[in-house]
Write an enzyme that holds these catalytic residues in place. Structure first.
Site, mmCIF file in Angstrom:
data_model
loop_
_atom_site.group_PDB
_atom_site.id
_atom_site.type_symbol
_atom_site.label_atom_id
_atom_site.label_comp_id
_atom_site.label_asym_id
_atom_site.label_seq_id
_atom_site.Cartn_x
_atom_site.Cartn_y
_atom_site.Cartn_z
ATOM 1 N N GLU A 80 0.865 -1.188 0.000
ATOM 2 C CA GLU A 80 0.000 0.000 0.000
ATOM 3 C C GLU A 80 0.893 1.226 0.000
ATOM 4 O O GLU A 80 1.797 1.341 0.814
ATOM 5 C CB GLU A 80 -0.909 -0.001 1.225
ATOM 6 N N GLY A 96 2.451 -0.097 -5.695
ATOM 7 C CA GLY A 96 2.283 -1.448 -6.216
ATOM 8 C C GLY A 96 3.030 -1.695 -7.514
ATOM 9 O O GLY A 96 3.516 -2.801 -7.758
ATOM 10 N N ASP A 142 -5.011 -3.977 -7.496
ATOM 11 C CA ASP A 142 -6.240 -3.270 -7.166
ATOM 12 C C ASP A 142 -5.931 -1.776 -7.149
ATOM 13 O O ASP A 142 -5.737 -1.184 -6.091
ATOM 14 C CB ASP A 142 -6.745 -3.748 -5.802
#
Length: 175
Positions: free
Chosen positions: A13, A39, A59
């Site tokens: 994160e 990421g 994501d």
């Protein structure tokens, strides 16, 4: 909770507060590591894994205009480093044209077998900013597509907000 004893989770994160929240929520004392890192940088830094097998979930936050381009660039690097990995990429359904352009850019890579699953809760012209979401899966586990296909229609039906709710599963590159 579903990880096996031999499984290792590496969670990344970029934002410090969100990374701390992730640690608070997911810390199990097991084989889980938390990295405060972008990421896309992590794809270069952490692949290939020692285990030589992995599911990489991407994501994105979609906070930046060029997020689809960043995904394609990151996947290009990841596939060079770890071509046998399974990659699952979440994306929002906002404008069909943006998603179709994303697929076109993906196909400029030398993709392994890959499919797309989408669930839309509204038709394209019903005014919702985000009308659904999709998942691109590269190197999917064998027959995962046939396992989830029946669930996609049920999800679209149950979550429908307007006419035009639908689900689809399509191969970008066949096995």
């Amino acid at each position: 909770a579903l990880a096996r004893a031999q499984d290792r989770l590496a969670l990344c994160e970029k934002h410090p507060e969100e990374c701390e929240a992730l640690k608070d929520e997911m810390s199990t004392g097991g084989r889980v590591s938390f990295q405060q890192i972008d990421g896309y940088t992590a794809l270069r830094a952490m692949l290939p894994p020692v285990e030589k097998r992995a599911l990489v979930l991407i994501d994105p936050s979609f906070e930046e205009q060029d997020e689809f381009a960043q995904i394609v660039d990151g996947l290009g690097e990841a596939l060079k480093r770890f071509p046998s990995g399974t990659y699952a990429i979440w994306y929002p359904l906002t404008e069909r044209a943006r998603v179709d352009a994303f697929f076109e850019r993906l196909q400029t890579l030398s993709l392994p077998p890959s499919w797309v699953a989408e669930v839309a809760i509204a038709g394209e012209y019903y005014g919702l900013k985000m009308r659904g979401c999709g998942l691109v899966v590269l190197n999917p586990p064998w027959q995962l597509d046939t396992e989830i296909k029946p669930w996609l229609g049920a999800l679209a039906s149950r979550l429908a907000q307007t006419k035009g709710a639908e689900a689809r599963l399509a191969w970008l590159v066949h096995e």
